[in-house]
Write a protein that holds these residues in place. Structure first.
Motif, PDB file in Angstrom:
ATOM      1  N   ASP A   1       0.798  -1.225   0.000  1.00 15.00           N
ATOM      2  CA  ASP A   1       0.000   0.000   0.000  1.00 15.00           C
ATOM      3  C   ASP A   1       0.832   1.277   0.000  1.00 15.00           C
ATOM      4  OD1 ASP A   1      -2.257  -1.564   0.049  1.00 15.00           O
ATOM      5  OD2 ASP A   1      -2.653  -1.284   2.193  1.00 15.00           O
ATOM      6  N   ASP A   2       2.137   1.166   0.191  1.00 16.61           N
ATOM      7  CA  ASP A   2       3.007   2.340   0.275  1.00 16.61           C
ATOM      8  C   ASP A   2       3.437   2.770  -1.132  1.00 16.61           C
ATOM      9  OD1 ASP A   2       5.251   4.102   0.571  1.00 16.61           O
ATOM     10  OD2 ASP A   2       5.570   3.311   2.580  1.00 16.61           O
ATOM     11  N   ARG A   3       2.812   3.834  -1.632  1.00 18.00           N
ATOM     12  CA  ARG A   3       3.085   4.293  -3.003  1.00 18.00           C
ATOM     13  C   ARG A   3       4.520   4.769  -3.196  1.00 18.00           C
ATOM     14  NH1 ARG A   3      -2.515   7.540  -4.290  1.00 18.00           N
ATOM     15  NH2 ARG A   3      -3.831   5.695  -4.245  1.00 18.00           N
ATOM     16  N   ALA A   4       5.074   5.424  -2.184  1.00 15.98           N
ATOM     17  CA  ALA A   4       6.458   5.887  -2.294  1.00 15.98           C
ATOM     18  C   ALA A   4       7.411   4.704  -2.423  1.00 15.98           C
ATOM     19  CB  ALA A   4       6.830   6.746  -1.093  1.00 15.98           C
ATOM     20  N   PHE A   5       7.164   3.638  -1.666  1.00 16.31           N
ATOM     21  CA  PHE A   5       8.000   2.449  -1.755  1.00 16.31           C
ATOM     22  C   PHE A   5       7.848   1.789  -3.125  1.00 16.31           C
ATOM     23  CE2 PHE A   5       8.642  -2.185  -0.988  1.00 16.31           C
ATOM     24  CZ  PHE A   5      10.003  -2.136  -0.776  1.00 16.31           C
ATOM     25  N   ALA A   6       6.625   1.731  -3.638  1.00 16.14           N
ATOM     26  CA  ALA A   6       6.395   1.145  -4.963  1.00 16.14           C
ATOM     27  C   ALA A   6       7.181   1.921  -6.029  1.00 16.14           C
ATOM     28  CB  ALA A   6       4.909   1.149  -5.295  1.00 16.14           C
ATOM     29  N   LYS A   7       7.217   3.236  -5.900  1.00 19.76           N
ATOM     30  CA  LYS A   7       7.954   4.067  -6.847  1.00 19.76           C
ATOM     31  C   LYS A   7       9.454   3.766  -6.771  1.00 19.76           C
ATOM     32  CE  LYS A   7       8.751   8.804  -8.265  1.00 19.76           C
ATOM     33  NZ  LYS A   7       8.502  10.206  -7.997  1.00 19.76           N
ATOM     34  N   VAL A   8       9.967   3.629  -5.541  1.00 18.95           N
ATOM     35  CA  VAL A   8      11.383   3.307  -5.367  1.00 18.95           C
ATOM     36  C   VAL A   8      11.691   1.963  -5.993  1.00 18.95           C
ATOM     37  CG1 VAL A   8      13.131   2.714  -3.635  1.00 18.95           C
ATOM     38  CG2 VAL A   8      11.698   4.732  -3.319  1.00 18.95           C
ATOM     39  N   ARG A   9      10.805   0.992  -5.799  1.00 20.87           N
ATOM     40  CA  ARG A   9      11.016  -0.346  -6.376  1.00 20.87           C
ATOM     41  C   ARG A   9      11.016  -0.295  -7.893  1.00 20.87           C
ATOM     42  NH1 ARG A   9      10.457  -5.183  -3.087  1.00 20.87           N
ATOM     43  NH2 ARG A   9      10.856  -6.050  -5.125  1.00 20.87           N
ATOM     44  N   ARG A  10      10.107   0.507  -8.480  1.00 20.78           N
ATOM     45  CA  ARG A  10      10.029   0.620  -9.945  1.00 20.78           C
ATOM     46  C   ARG A  10      11.255   1.293 -10.547  1.00 20.78           C
ATOM     47  NH1 ARG A  10       4.810   2.262  -8.856  1.00 20.78           N
ATOM     48  NH2 ARG A  10       5.360   4.421  -9.282  1.00 20.78           N
ATOM     49  N   THR A  11      11.718   2.355  -9.884  1.00 18.16           N
ATOM     50  CA  THR A  11      12.825   3.140 -10.442  1.00 18.16           C
ATOM     51  C   THR A  11      14.188   2.628 -10.011  1.00 18.16           C
ATOM     52  OG1 THR A  11      12.783   4.736  -8.610  1.00 18.16           O
ATOM     53  CG2 THR A  11      11.402   5.213 -10.541  1.00 18.16           C
ATOM     54  N   GLY A  12      14.214   1.764  -9.006  1.00 20.02           N
ATOM     55  CA  GLY A  12      15.489   1.202  -8.546  1.00 20.02           C
ATOM     56  C   GLY A  12      16.331   2.172  -7.755  1.00 20.02           C
ATOM     57  N   GLY A  13      15.770   3.259  -7.275  1.00 15.62           N
ATOM     58  CA  GLY A  13      16.527   4.224  -6.489  1.00 15.62           C
ATOM     59  C   GLY A  13      15.631   4.972  -5.544  1.00 15.62           C
TER      60      GLY A  13
END
Length: 73
Positions: A60-72
C-alpha cells in the motif's frame, strides 16, 4: 467489520528475532484473535501476523512502490 489482512499463507519462513513494546504485542495478540474470528481460521497467534501485515503495508506504500520501480530513492 472487515480487517485488511486476508488469509495467511502457510509457507517456509526465515527465522528472525524481534523485540517490540508490550502494548504493541497486546494489540497484535488482540488483532490475531479478531482475524481468527473473522476469517473462521484457528488463531495463528501474533507472530504469524507480522509478515502479512508488513507485506500489506509495503504493498500500500506508493512511495516504496515508486522506489522499487525506479530502482533508487
Amino acid at each position: 467489520m472487515t480487517l485488511k489482512l486476508g488469509p495467511i499463507a502457510d509457507d517456509k519462513p526465515v527465522k528472525m528475532t524481534i523485540e517490540m513494546p508490550a502494548d504493541v504485542y497486546r494489540d497484535l495478540t488482540a488483532y490475531a484473535e479478531a482475524h481468527a474470528a473473522e476469517s473462521g481460521q484457528a488463531s495463528h497467534g501474533p507472530a504469524k501476523l507480522i509478515v502479512p501485515m508488513l507485506v500489506q503495508f509495503m504493498t500500500d506504500d506508493r512511495a516504496f512502490a515508486k522506489v522499487r520501480r525506479t530502482g533508487g530513492s
